[in-house]
Design a protein around this motif. Structure first.
Motif, mmCIF file in Angstrom:
data_model
loop_
_atom_site.group_PDB
_atom_site.id
_atom_site.type_symbol
_atom_site.label_atom_id
_atom_site.label_comp_id
_atom_site.label_asym_id
_atom_site.label_seq_id
_atom_site.Cartn_x
_atom_site.Cartn_y
_atom_site.Cartn_z
ATOM 1 N N TRP A 51 -10.010 5.229 -15.254
ATOM 2 C CA TRP A 51 -10.345 4.888 -13.867
ATOM 3 C C TRP A 51 -11.303 3.702 -13.768
ATOM 4 N N LYS A 52 -11.317 2.829 -14.768
ATOM 5 C CA LYS A 52 -12.282 1.730 -14.757
ATOM 6 C C LYS A 52 -12.089 0.808 -13.561
ATOM 7 N N SER A 53 -10.878 0.772 -12.998
ATOM 8 C CA SER A 53 -10.635 -0.066 -11.817
ATOM 9 C C SER A 53 -11.105 0.587 -10.532
ATOM 10 N N PHE A 54 -11.389 1.878 -10.570
ATOM 11 C CA PHE A 54 -11.714 2.623 -9.361
ATOM 12 C C PHE A 54 -13.197 2.984 -9.245
ATOM 13 N N VAL A 55 -13.853 3.240 -10.376
ATOM 14 C CA VAL A 55 -15.246 3.687 -10.364
ATOM 15 C C VAL A 55 -16.160 2.464 -10.395
ATOM 16 N N PRO A 56 -17.040 2.308 -9.410
ATOM 17 C CA PRO A 56 -17.949 1.152 -9.394
ATOM 18 C C PRO A 56 -18.816 1.098 -10.648
ATOM 19 N N PHE A 57 -19.133 -0.094 -11.070
ATOM 20 C CA PHE A 57 -19.909 -0.274 -12.296
ATOM 21 C C PHE A 57 -21.245 0.456 -12.230
ATOM 22 N N HIS A 58 -21.899 0.414 -11.055
ATOM 23 C CA HIS A 58 -23.217 1.043 -10.941
ATOM 24 C C HIS A 58 -23.148 2.565 -11.055
ATOM 25 N N SER A 59 -21.942 3.137 -10.945
ATOM 26 C CA SER A 59 -21.772 4.584 -11.063
ATOM 27 C C SER A 59 -21.386 5.014 -12.477
ATOM 28 N N TYR A 60 -21.262 4.053 -13.389
ATOM 29 C CA TYR A 60 -20.716 4.348 -14.715
ATOM 30 C C TYR A 60 -21.529 5.397 -15.460
ATOM 31 N N GLN A 61 -22.859 5.258 -15.443
ATOM 32 C CA GLN A 61 -23.686 6.189 -16.208
ATOM 33 C C GLN A 61 -23.572 7.611 -15.670
ATOM 34 N N VAL A 62 -23.620 7.755 -14.344
ATOM 35 C CA VAL A 62 -23.468 9.083 -13.744
ATOM 36 C C VAL A 62 -22.085 9.635 -14.030
ATOM 37 N N PHE A 63 -21.054 8.788 -13.936
ATOM 38 C CA PHE A 63 -19.693 9.245 -14.192
ATOM 39 C C PHE A 63 -19.549 9.740 -15.631
ATOM 40 N N GLN A 64 -20.162 9.048 -16.581
ATOM 41 C CA GLN A 64 -20.086 9.473 -17.983
ATOM 42 C C GLN A 64 -20.681 10.869 -18.165
ATOM 43 N N ARG A 65 -21.652 11.207 -17.351
ATOM 44 C CA ARG A 65 -22.272 12.524 -17.454
ATOM 45 C C ARG A 65 -21.438 13.606 -16.792
ATOM 46 N N GLY A 66 -20.860 13.300 -15.621
ATOM 47 C CA GLY A 66 -20.243 14.391 -14.881
ATOM 48 C C GLY A 66 -18.926 14.109 -14.200
ATOM 49 N N ALA A 67 -18.400 12.881 -14.279
ATOM 50 C CA ALA A 67 -17.104 12.516 -13.672
ATOM 51 C C ALA A 67 -17.132 12.640 -12.148
ATOM 52 N N TYR A 68 -18.275 12.351 -11.535
ATOM 53 C CA TYR A 68 -18.368 12.242 -10.086
ATOM 54 C C TYR A 68 -19.032 10.908 -9.759
ATOM 55 N N TYR A 69 -18.799 10.415 -8.539
ATOM 56 C CA TYR A 69 -19.265 9.078 -8.187
ATOM 57 C C TYR A 69 -19.057 8.864 -6.690
ATOM 58 N N SER A 70 -19.536 7.756 -6.168
ATOM 59 C CA SER A 70 -19.310 7.407 -4.770
ATOM 60 C C SER A 70 -18.853 5.956 -4.680
ATOM 61 N N VAL A 71 -18.110 5.672 -3.614
ATOM 62 C CA VAL A 71 -17.578 4.333 -3.382
ATOM 63 C C VAL A 71 -17.838 3.960 -1.925
ATOM 64 N N GLU A 72 -18.372 2.782 -1.702
ATOM 65 C CA GLU A 72 -18.524 2.272 -0.340
ATOM 66 C C GLU A 72 -17.219 1.571 0.045
#
Length: 573
Positions: free
Chosen positions: A189-210
């Motif tokens: 999902w590298k095209s979908f998850v914002p770069f600034h959310s990468y660290q949180v996503f690596q921990r739990g696979a959740y994120y937010s998008v504006e």
């Protein structure tokens, strides 16, 4: 012979085309490219909700349902068709998967602002002779993600996916992160998850998008860490702050507070719906409390997983009794027909307590039906929202509509007898019920309660009513129903006198995507509009629930509601 794309996808799933289908390397941008990329996107006031595709590379035409449509040609019909097995227990053939994605590309990719994609992009593990592998699960997800990139991301349309319970192996089980799953999906999902959310996503696979910068966001949750079928997590117990469910909800709280402080609105999405019998009890409690604490910021809740078209409520009154009134409480292991009875029972509770109903303590969850024709028919939703109304800024003493204070403030304790429940050796004493004491933010003028900027207005649901077809003559996607009143699909009559109004009217659904009957501006009643809701605010949904509760068992309204839930399948009442 399958479509060429089906063959390519099949080869890709088994590793043959991974390098060929990878995204091209980045190249330097020109000044013109940068200028074009930074131009604001034209908004259409619509987005797509897609869920539970379940592509199956092993699906074969003419096979038996008992074999998951993989083998054993039965002597008698029904047999698996080229586009799927209707009302059965087989996953989506690649022909149906690609036909659906091709249809979305041709008809809808230029008509929506963003895409909420709520998981389960791999087949079920329902064939003991052909068990799933982790490699296959990841390959199917990667192939689906690649196609979503081609259709939407390449056009600048944000895609917000979520992990489903069948996107992990074994299904339903996901260990605390960081782990191989979070690592692999951060690549997929590298095209979908914002770069600034990468660290949180690596921990739990959740994120937010504006999805509209500084105005509208989507929070994509990993419901695997809240799901009660995931025995690898602790269930959000208050005594375990490092439980992955608690860490996710801590993060969600920070996200909601941040978005609220910036005057933004938020959709919350995920795979497994937040019901009392789908979530661990303490996870459910925290989710409901957070949703209601930020009711003036959360537009709504969009989920999949159940494969049944329905809605239910997050109600503050359930927090005292651990969800005895919870419209999503029919567990996935139960029969789908149980859900219909459960919903009516809960709607009846709303109807009987009409005078005491406090909208500040209610939120609405919408559960969309699936693309996979198991157990019903392929579907997707186009949801319309307001892009022309006045903006609501949470927390201000007044707004453009009232000019006076309109913010209500509640606490969890306002909806439960905290003093009685949290004393002594009560089991509630160790619960989040006795620890959550932050003020709630709600307002009758917020977009979740009244029609203004970003308020959800309605949706159109499309389906394939008959899967019979061939590659040369595939089945047709058709409108199943919509929540709008027919007249809401057209400019108001007064617009004929004021051309500026007519020119500025935003069609909630493009007329060319509607049946001919609905293109007539004088149409006032039609089978496609069973509810005629003014919008999808909390008061509108509760009004529909009350009408369903009040209606008789054999009323036209109930029959339609049940028919849409089960898409015409022979479900017993």
């Amino acid at each position: 012979m399958h479509h060429l794309r089906d063959i390519l996808l099949l080869l890709f799933v088994f590793g043959g085309l991974r390098d060929v289908l990878c995204a091209p390397s980045q190249v330097p941008l020109s000044v013109a490219d940068v200028a074009e990329a930074t131009k604001p996107r034209k908004l259409h006031g619509r987005f797509l909700h897609l869920t539970d595709v379940h592509p199956d590379p092993h699906y074969r035409e003419g096979m038996s349902e008992k074999s998951a449509c993989h083998r054993k040609k039965p002597k008698k019909k029904p047999r698996s068709g080229p586009f799927g097995y209707t009302y059965g227990d087989c996953d989506s053939p690649l022909l149906l998967t690609n036909y659906t994605l091709d249809h979305l590309e041709k008809k809808w990719a230029d008509e929506v602002d963003f895409v909420i994609w709520t998981g389960d992009s791999a087949r079920h593990d329902n064939d003991r002779k052909l068990p799933r592998t982790l490699k296959e699960i990841y390959a199917l997800n990667r192939a689906m993600a690649k196609r979503m990139e081609e259709i939407f991301t390449s056009r600048g349309i944000p895609v917000i996916p979520s992990i489903g319970n069948n996107d992990v192996w074994p299904h339903n089980i996901m260990m605390p992160g960081p782990n191989d799953v979070t690592s692999e999906f951060s690549s997929i999902w590298k095209s979908f998850v914002p770069f600034h959310s990468y660290q949180v996503f690596q921990r739990g696979a959740y994120y937010s998008v504006e999805v509209i910068p500084d105005q509208l966001a989507v929070i994509s949750l990993n419901t695997m860490y809240l799901f009660d079928s995931n025995s690898a997590v602790g269930g959000c117990e208050a005594k375990d702050p490092e439980d992955p469910g608690n860490l996710q909800l801590d993060w969600m709280e920070v996200q909601l507070q941040s978005f609220r402080s910036r005057g933004m609105q938020v959709w919350i999405s995920g795979h497994v719906p937040p019901s009392a019998r789908n979530f661990h009890s303490e996870c459910h409690l925290r989710y409901v409390e957070l949703s209601l604490r930020y009711q003036d910021t959360v537009l709504g809740h969009l989920f999949g997983h159940m494969n049944v078209d329905h809605f239910f409520f997050l109600d503050a009154r359930t927090l005292e009794s651990d969800g005895s009134m919870d419209g999503g409480s029919a567990h996935t292991s139960g029969k789908h027909k149980d859900l219909y009875a459960t919903l009516l029972k809960d709607f009846d509770h709303l109807y009987k307590t009409e005078k005491d109903l406090d909208y500040d303590g209610i939120a609405v969850v919408n559960v969309a039906p699936s693309v996979v024709p198991s157990p019903y028919l392929p579907s997707f939703r186009i949801i319309s929202y307001n892009i022309t109304g006045s903006r609501y800024v949470p927390g201000l003493l007044g707004d453009s509509d009232t000019g006076s204070g309109d913010n209500h403030q509640h606490y969890l304790g306002d909806f439960m007898d905290r003093e009685r429940l949290c004393q002594g050796s009560s089991s509630f004493n160790e619960s989040w019920r006795c620890r959550l004491n932050s003020p709630w933010h709600s307002s009758p003028h917020s977009p979740s309660r009244t029609n203004r900027l970003f308020t959800p207005l309605g949706y159109a649901q499309y389906y394939i009513p008959n899967l019979t077809g061939t590659e040369e003559h595939p089945p047709k996607w058709k409108l199943e129903y919509l929540t709008f009143a027919p007249q809401a699909l057209h400019p108001p009559a007064a617009a004929d006198e004021f051309e500026t109004q007519k020119d500025s009217f935003v069609y909630p659904i493009p007329l060319k995507r509607l049946p001919k009957k609905l293109r007539d501006a004088n149409m006032t009643s039609t089978k496609y509009a069973p509810y005629s809701l003014q919008d999808l605010t909390i008061p509108s949904w509760t009004a529909l629930a009350r009408s369903l509760a009040k209606a008789g068992k054999s009323s036209k309204l109930r029959r339609r509601f049940r028919s849409y839930m089960y898409m015409g399948a022979d479900e017993e009442l």
